[in-house]
Design a protein around this motif. Sequence first.
Motif, PDB file in Angstrom:
ATOM      1  N   GLU A  72       0.821  -1.220   0.000  1.00 17.96           N
ATOM      2  CA  GLU A  72       0.000   0.000   0.000  1.00 17.96           C
ATOM      3  C   GLU A  72       0.854   1.269   0.000  1.00 17.96           C
ATOM      4  N   ARG A  73       2.105   1.138   0.455  1.00 15.55           N
ATOM      5  CA  ARG A  73       2.989   2.313   0.464  1.00 15.55           C
ATOM      6  C   ARG A  73       3.373   2.743  -0.948  1.00 15.55           C
ATOM      7  N   TYR A  74       3.086   1.894  -1.926  1.00 22.86           N
ATOM      8  CA  TYR A  74       3.535   2.176  -3.292  1.00 22.86           C
ATOM      9  C   TYR A  74       2.433   2.753  -4.192  1.00 22.86           C
ATOM     10  N   ARG A  75       1.320   3.172  -3.562  1.00 15.46           N
ATOM     11  CA  ARG A  75       0.196   3.641  -4.370  1.00 15.46           C
ATOM     12  C   ARG A  75       0.590   4.822  -5.267  1.00 15.46           C
ATOM     13  N   ALA A  76       1.457   5.675  -4.757  1.00 15.69           N
ATOM     14  CA  ALA A  76       1.837   6.870  -5.531  1.00 15.69           C
ATOM     15  C   ALA A  76       3.031   6.608  -6.453  1.00 15.69           C
ATOM     16  N   LEU A  77       3.437   5.338  -6.555  1.00 13.24           N
ATOM     17  CA  LEU A  77       4.632   5.033  -7.353  1.00 13.24           C
ATOM     18  C   LEU A  77       4.564   5.539  -8.805  1.00 13.24           C
ATOM     19  N   PRO A  78       3.413   5.375  -9.511  1.00 14.16           N
ATOM     20  CA  PRO A  78       3.395   5.857 -10.899  1.00 14.16           C
ATOM     21  C   PRO A  78       3.780   7.328 -11.013  1.00 14.16           C
ATOM     22  N   LEU A  79       3.373   8.133 -10.033  1.00 12.75           N
ATOM     23  CA  LEU A  79       3.737   9.558 -10.068  1.00 12.75           C
ATOM     24  C   LEU A  79       5.241   9.741  -9.918  1.00 12.75           C
ATOM     25  N   VAL A  80       5.826   8.937  -9.028  1.00 13.45           N
ATOM     26  CA  VAL A  80       7.261   9.062  -8.755  1.00 13.45           C
ATOM     27  C   VAL A  80       8.062   8.594  -9.978  1.00 13.45           C
ATOM     28  N   VAL A  81       7.610   7.510 -10.595  1.00 10.78           N
ATOM     29  CA  VAL A  81       8.286   7.018 -11.800  1.00 10.78           C
ATOM     30  C   VAL A  81       8.108   8.031 -12.935  1.00 10.78           C
ATOM     31  N   GLY A  82       6.926   8.610 -13.008  1.00  7.34           N
ATOM     32  CA  GLY A  82       6.683   9.650 -14.017  1.00  7.34           C
ATOM     33  C   GLY A  82       7.609  10.838 -13.812  1.00  7.34           C
ATOM     34  N   LEU A  83       7.803  11.200 -12.562  1.00 10.25           N
ATOM     35  CA  LEU A  83       8.674  12.343 -12.277  1.00 10.25           C
ATOM     36  C   LEU A  83      10.124  12.049 -12.676  1.00 10.25           C
ATOM     37  N   GLY A  84      10.603  10.851 -12.337  1.00 12.33           N
ATOM     38  CA  GLY A  84      11.970  10.478 -12.724  1.00 12.33           C
ATOM     39  C   GLY A  84      12.124  10.491 -14.242  1.00 12.33           C
ATOM     40  N   THR A  85      11.109   9.994 -14.940  1.00 15.57           N
ATOM     41  CA  THR A  85      11.156   9.945 -16.405  1.00 15.57           C
ATOM     42  C   THR A  85      11.136  11.362 -16.987  1.00 15.57           C
ATOM     43  N   ALA A  86      10.288  12.201 -16.417  1.00 20.18           N
ATOM     44  CA  ALA A  86      10.199  13.598 -16.895  1.00 20.18           C
ATOM     45  C   ALA A  86      11.544  14.311 -16.707  1.00 20.18           C
ATOM     46  N   ARG A  87      12.151  14.120 -15.544  1.00 16.86           N
ATOM     47  CA  ARG A  87      13.435  14.782 -15.293  1.00 16.86           C
ATOM     48  C   ARG A  87      14.510  14.272 -16.243  1.00 16.86           C
ATOM     49  N   ALA A  88      14.465  12.972 -16.541  1.00 16.20           N
ATOM     50  CA  ALA A  88      15.454  12.395 -17.459  1.00 16.20           C
ATOM     51  C   ALA A  88      15.280  12.977 -18.861  1.00 16.20           C
TER      52      ALA A  88
END
Length: 257
Positions: A72-88
């Motif tokens: 359940e701690r990973y619910r916001a993971l898509p946002l975090v992965v999206g952010l890493g991808t956007a920064r890259a």
Amino acid sequence: MRRIYHEALDSTNLEARRLWRRTCEEGECSRDPLLLVAGRQSAGQGRSGRAWSSPPGGLWMSLAWPLHGGLERYRALPLVVGLGTARALEEAFGLACRIKWPNDILVEGRKLAGILCQAEVQGESALIVAGIGINGNYPAATLGGELRLPPTSLLDLVGAPVDLRMLEDTVVKHLLEQLDAFEPAGLVEGILADLRHRLAWLGEPVICSEPGGRVLAQGILRGIGEDGEVLIEGPAGPFPPLAVGELHLSSAAPSAG
Ligand code: BTN
């Protein structure tokens, strides 16, 4: 981290899950993080069971790692992965990337990349799979399949073929940086602030619906909540923050049903 490259796969997410499941069946679930990259996918998976068109020339990759703590701690993971991808993408090509909640990367209002996070559970163990697809060295106009947003590609945006290996390394670097902050402490201020700054369609009329089409909220997009939920204000006031759903511009929403 082990990296595995394939010229072709059905889906890097599926392969990551299969490989890990196999280690569990052989006695002990692997604890090693893994990066899978495919030159093309024959059964690329998108959100909500949709197909993801994955021709040669795109970056199709999945980062997979065994779970520390509850899912359940990973619910916001898509946002975090999206952010890493956007920064890259910003570092590699100077692109101004917006994040369409919860998991699309838009440039100039068109979809450049999509994120599909999944979990594979085996008894007490779990594997998190963060799949990233970036339209690369082909014109977006050549993409087929079910497209819910107008697409774009790196070729269209940069004007010349790009180095996909360099992009892969840059994405991995930014992902690991975001995950280092997110895994122990959740959506910390540095992550939230950048997500809010990059949020697409802020102040625009939107509909948030279930994948089947049932409308959950309709109104003005007001932002992202502390836990990564989407905040929408209707004519009668703010809706309760929504943790799951699909966002559409009101004018472009599919009919409910
Ligand atoms: C979406 O926008 O619907 C999510 C698309 C995610 C596509 C990527 S490509 C690499 C990984 N493998 C898959 O089968 N899907 C993800």
